[in-house]
Design a protein around this motif. Structure first.
Motif, PDB file in Angstrom:
ATOM      1  N   SER A   1       0.602  -1.506   0.073  1.00  0.00           N
ATOM      2  CA  SER A   1       0.041  -0.280  -0.109  1.00  0.00           C
ATOM      3  C   SER A   1       0.927   1.485   0.099  1.00  0.00           C
ATOM      4  O   SER A   1       2.154   0.991   0.219  1.00  0.00           O
ATOM      5  CB  SER A   1      -1.159  -0.118   1.385  1.00  0.00           C
ATOM      6  N   GLU A   2       0.737   2.382  -0.511  1.00  0.00           N
ATOM      7  CA  GLU A   2       1.255   3.833  -0.223  1.00  0.00           C
ATOM      8  C   GLU A   2       2.014   4.084   1.329  1.00  0.00           C
ATOM      9  O   GLU A   2       2.302   4.853   0.949  1.00  0.00           O
ATOM     10  CB  GLU A   2       0.279   4.727  -1.111  1.00  0.00           C
ATOM     11  N   LYS A   3       1.065   3.439   2.009  1.00  0.00           N
ATOM     12  CA  LYS A   3       1.359   3.724   3.367  1.00  0.00           C
ATOM     13  C   LYS A   3       2.638   3.033   4.161  1.00  0.00           C
ATOM     14  O   LYS A   3       3.738   2.903   4.560  1.00  0.00           O
ATOM     15  CB  LYS A   3       0.607   3.449   4.357  1.00  0.00           C
ATOM     16  N   GLU A   4       2.305   1.166   3.448  1.00  0.00           N
ATOM     17  CA  GLU A   4       4.180   0.956   3.561  1.00  0.00           C
ATOM     18  C   GLU A   4       4.686   0.854   2.500  1.00  0.00           C
ATOM     19  O   GLU A   4       6.088   0.971   2.633  1.00  0.00           O
ATOM     20  CB  GLU A   4       3.196  -0.469   2.291  1.00  0.00           C
ATOM     21  N   LEU A   5       4.414   1.421   1.406  1.00  0.00           N
ATOM     22  CA  LEU A   5       5.829   2.326   0.441  1.00  0.00           C
ATOM     23  C   LEU A   5       6.587   3.107   1.407  1.00  0.00           C
ATOM     24  O   LEU A   5       6.952   3.203   1.017  1.00  0.00           O
ATOM     25  CB  LEU A   5       5.104   2.772  -1.141  1.00  0.00           C
ATOM     26  N   ALA A   6       5.611   3.767   1.868  1.00  0.00           N
ATOM     27  CA  ALA A   6       6.382   5.876   2.296  1.00  0.00           C
ATOM     28  C   ALA A   6       7.442   4.903   4.106  1.00  0.00           C
ATOM     29  O   ALA A   6       8.270   5.353   3.651  1.00  0.00           O
ATOM     30  CB  ALA A   6       5.087   6.376   3.148  1.00  0.00           C
ATOM     31  N   ARG A   7       6.597   3.785   5.145  1.00  0.00           N
ATOM     32  CA  ARG A   7       7.335   3.233   5.321  1.00  0.00           C
ATOM     33  C   ARG A   7       8.649   2.749   5.051  1.00  0.00           C
ATOM     34  O   ARG A   7      10.080   2.712   5.959  1.00  0.00           O
ATOM     35  CB  ARG A   7       6.319   2.104   5.936  1.00  0.00           C
ATOM     36  N   ILE A   8       9.025   1.839   3.874  1.00  0.00           N
ATOM     37  CA  ILE A   8       9.530   1.250   2.792  1.00  0.00           C
ATOM     38  C   ILE A   8      10.894   2.733   2.755  1.00  0.00           C
ATOM     39  O   ILE A   8      12.175   2.330   2.868  1.00  0.00           O
ATOM     40  CB  ILE A   8       9.441   0.586   2.081  1.00  0.00           C
ATOM     41  N   ARG A   9      10.564   3.915   2.721  1.00  0.00           N
ATOM     42  CA  ARG A   9      11.395   5.004   1.732  1.00  0.00           C
ATOM     43  C   ARG A   9      11.911   5.208   3.341  1.00  0.00           C
ATOM     44  O   ARG A   9      13.427   5.999   2.777  1.00  0.00           O
ATOM     45  CB  ARG A   9      10.349   5.542   0.966  1.00  0.00           C
ATOM     46  N   ASN A  10      11.353   5.754   3.585  1.00  0.00           N
ATOM     47  CA  ASN A  10      11.916   6.352   5.566  1.00  0.00           C
ATOM     48  C   ASN A  10      12.743   5.385   6.175  1.00  0.00           C
ATOM     49  O   ASN A  10      13.512   5.488   6.612  1.00  0.00           O
ATOM     50  CB  ASN A  10      11.016   6.411   6.226  1.00  0.00           C
ATOM     51  N   GLN A  11      12.695   3.807   5.825  1.00  0.00           N
ATOM     52  CA  GLN A  11      13.575   2.815   7.125  1.00  0.00           C
ATOM     53  C   GLN A  11      14.089   1.810   6.430  1.00  0.00           C
ATOM     54  O   GLN A  11      15.272   1.816   6.369  1.00  0.00           O
ATOM     55  CB  GLN A  11      12.095   2.144   7.487  1.00  0.00           C
ATOM     56  N   LYS A  12      13.928   1.594   5.228  1.00  0.00           N
ATOM     57  CA  LYS A  12      14.744   0.836   4.148  1.00  0.00           C
ATOM     58  C   LYS A  12      15.708   1.634   3.558  1.00  0.00           C
ATOM     59  O   LYS A  12      17.047   0.481   2.905  1.00  0.00           O
ATOM     60  CB  LYS A  12      13.990  -0.034   3.287  1.00  0.00           C
ATOM     61  N   ILE A  13      15.549   2.554   3.229  1.00  0.00           N
ATOM     62  CA  ILE A  13      16.521   3.312   1.570  1.00  0.00           C
ATOM     63  C   ILE A  13      16.817   4.884   2.517  1.00  0.00           C
ATOM     64  O   ILE A  13      16.034   5.247   3.028  1.00  0.00           O
ATOM     65  CB  ILE A  13      14.804   3.332   0.738  1.00  0.00           C
ATOM     66  N   GLY A  14      18.188   4.954   2.129  1.00  0.00           N
ATOM     67  CA  GLY A  14      18.996   6.077   2.496  1.00  0.00           C
ATOM     68  C   GLY A  14      19.000   6.442   0.861  1.00  0.00           C
ATOM     69  O   GLY A  14      19.956   6.169  -0.137  1.00  0.00           O
ATOM     70  N   PHE A  15      18.762   8.009   0.968  1.00  0.00           N
ATOM     71  CA  PHE A  15      18.467   8.288  -0.400  1.00  0.00           C
ATOM     72  C   PHE A  15      19.731   9.802  -0.203  1.00  0.00           C
ATOM     73  O   PHE A  15      19.717  10.455   0.820  1.00  0.00           O
ATOM     74  CB  PHE A  15      17.338   9.716  -0.440  1.00  0.00           C
ATOM     75  N   VAL A  16      20.064   9.950  -0.964  1.00  0.00           N
ATOM     76  CA  VAL A  16      21.692  10.832  -1.700  1.00  0.00           C
ATOM     77  C   VAL A  16      21.191  11.362  -2.727  1.00  0.00           C
ATOM     78  O   VAL A  16      21.346  10.966  -3.559  1.00  0.00           O
ATOM     79  CB  VAL A  16      23.050  10.945  -1.005  1.00  0.00           C
ATOM     80  N   PHE A  17      21.324  13.274  -2.857  1.00  0.00           N
ATOM     81  CA  PHE A  17      20.399  13.446  -3.820  1.00  0.00           C
ATOM     82  C   PHE A  17      21.681  14.839  -4.639  1.00  0.00           C
ATOM     83  O   PHE A  17      22.493  15.095  -4.159  1.00  0.00           O
ATOM     84  CB  PHE A  17      19.003  14.939  -4.116  1.00  0.00           C
ATOM     85  N   GLN A  18      22.155  14.630  -5.439  1.00  0.00           N
ATOM     86  CA  GLN A  18      23.053  16.037  -6.011  1.00  0.00           C
ATOM     87  C   GLN A  18      22.802  17.467  -5.261  1.00  0.00           C
ATOM     88  O   GLN A  18      23.788  17.357  -5.060  1.00  0.00           O
ATOM     89  CB  GLN A  18      22.115  15.993  -7.925  1.00  0.00           C
ATOM     90  N   ASN A  19      21.337  18.103  -4.709  1.00  0.00           N
ATOM     91  CA  ASN A  19      21.279  19.306  -4.790  1.00  0.00           C
ATOM     92  C   ASN A  19      21.081  19.177  -3.213  1.00  0.00           C
ATOM     93  O   ASN A  19      20.670  20.207  -2.579  1.00  0.00           O
ATOM     94  CB  ASN A  19      20.169  20.132  -5.580  1.00  0.00           C
ATOM     95  N   PHE A  20      21.264  18.162  -2.451  1.00  0.00           N
ATOM     96  CA  PHE A  20      21.403  17.609  -1.076  1.00  0.00           C
ATOM     97  C   PHE A  20      19.851  17.523  -0.017  1.00  0.00           C
ATOM     98  O   PHE A  20      20.387  16.696   0.591  1.00  0.00           O
ATOM     99  CB  PHE A  20      22.076  18.760   0.142  1.00  0.00           C
ATOM    100  N   ASN A  21      18.683  18.646  -0.809  1.00  0.00           N
ATOM    101  CA  ASN A  21      17.739  19.087  -0.262  1.00  0.00           C
ATOM    102  C   ASN A  21      17.458  18.866   1.388  1.00  0.00           C
ATOM    103  O   ASN A  21      16.964  17.873   1.804  1.00  0.00           O
ATOM    104  CB  ASN A  21      16.773  17.602  -0.434  1.00  0.00           C
ATOM    105  N   LEU A  22      18.480  19.658   1.788  1.00  0.00           N
ATOM    106  CA  LEU A  22      18.639  19.995   3.270  1.00  0.00           C
ATOM    107  C   LEU A  22      17.745  21.187   3.296  1.00  0.00           C
ATOM    108  O   LEU A  22      17.310  22.064   2.477  1.00  0.00           O
ATOM    109  CB  LEU A  22      20.353  20.142   3.430  1.00  0.00           C
TER     110      LEU A  22
END
Length: 225
Positions: A73-94
């Motif tokens: 579900s969308e809620k479960e995908l949000a949990r995966i993004r927050n807990q399983k995957i660490g994102f690093v972007f070119q423009n830092f997104n701070l």
């Protein structure tokens, strides 16, 4: 860990249908350090968005740790993004009004981790990227390399199993780029899976395996030994 099979993604651009990914397949084992290499418009960022559960495929199958992403579900995908995957972007997104420590702490707040434990985890993450002494500085008070270190600390503070880095050295000079890539090597040596999306061959050559993408297709795989 990551299994993409015959992934297709299309976008409507005016009257034209653009095939961002055209039956692209990719397999990433746990603990691998790979680069996804391609020029602008090749489809590499679209593939990163699908791997990171930021977008979904029109066709094909994506298995993450053996589980079909389409079943979440969308809620479960949000949990995966927050807990399983660490994102690093070119423009830092701070967030500009927050200090380095507060930026790193943010995903822990979303996870509702108690305040005292959050502070411990933030200290540990900033120490890991050698930036604890700059914890009270805001992004505008930091160099580009330091901002990217904060972004990496924010990605690693939740102890994810996958790091996805989209052009992580794109906004940095060559010396700072080398320092950032050393951090990714350290993360890999600790057993993490690292996927770097880049157009830079020098960056790609520092990974164990190069996956080339062109016109939405995975064209070849190079091992860098």
């Amino acid at each position: 860990m990551i299994q993409l099979t015959n992934i297709c993604k299309r976008y409507q651009m005016g009257e034209e249908m653009v095939h961002a990914l055209d039956h692209a397949s990719l397999h990433v084992e746990k603990g691998e350090f790979i680069s996804l290499v391609g020029s602008s418009g090749s489809g590499k960022s679209t593939m990163m968005n699908i791997i990171g559960c930021l977008d979904t495929a029109d066709e094909g199958e994506y298995l993450l740790d053996g589980q079909p992403i389409k079943d979440y579900s969308e809620k479960e995908l949000a949990r995966i993004r927050n807990q399983k995957i660490g994102f690093v972007f070119q423009n830092f997104n701070l967030l500009p009004k927050m200090t380095a420590a507060e930026n790193v702490e943010l995903p822990l707040i979303y996870q509702r981790i108690p305040s005292a434990r959050r502070k411990e985890m933030v200290i540990e993450a900033l120490n890991q990227v050698h930036l604890f002494e700059r914890r009270s500085h805001k992004p505008t008070e930091l160099s580009g390399g330091q901002q990217q270190r904060v972004a990496i600390a924010r990605a690693l503070v939740t102890n994810p199993s996958i790091f996805l880095a989209d052009e992580p050295t794109g906004a940095l000079d060559s010396r700072t780029s080398e320092e950032i890539m050393l951090l990714f090597h350290e993360l890999h040596e600790q057993g993490n899976t690292v996927v770097v999306i880049t157009h830079n061959e020098d960056v790609a050559n520092q990974t164990d395996r190069k996956v080339r993408i062109k016109d939405g297709k995975v064209s070849e795989v190079d091992f860098v030994w």
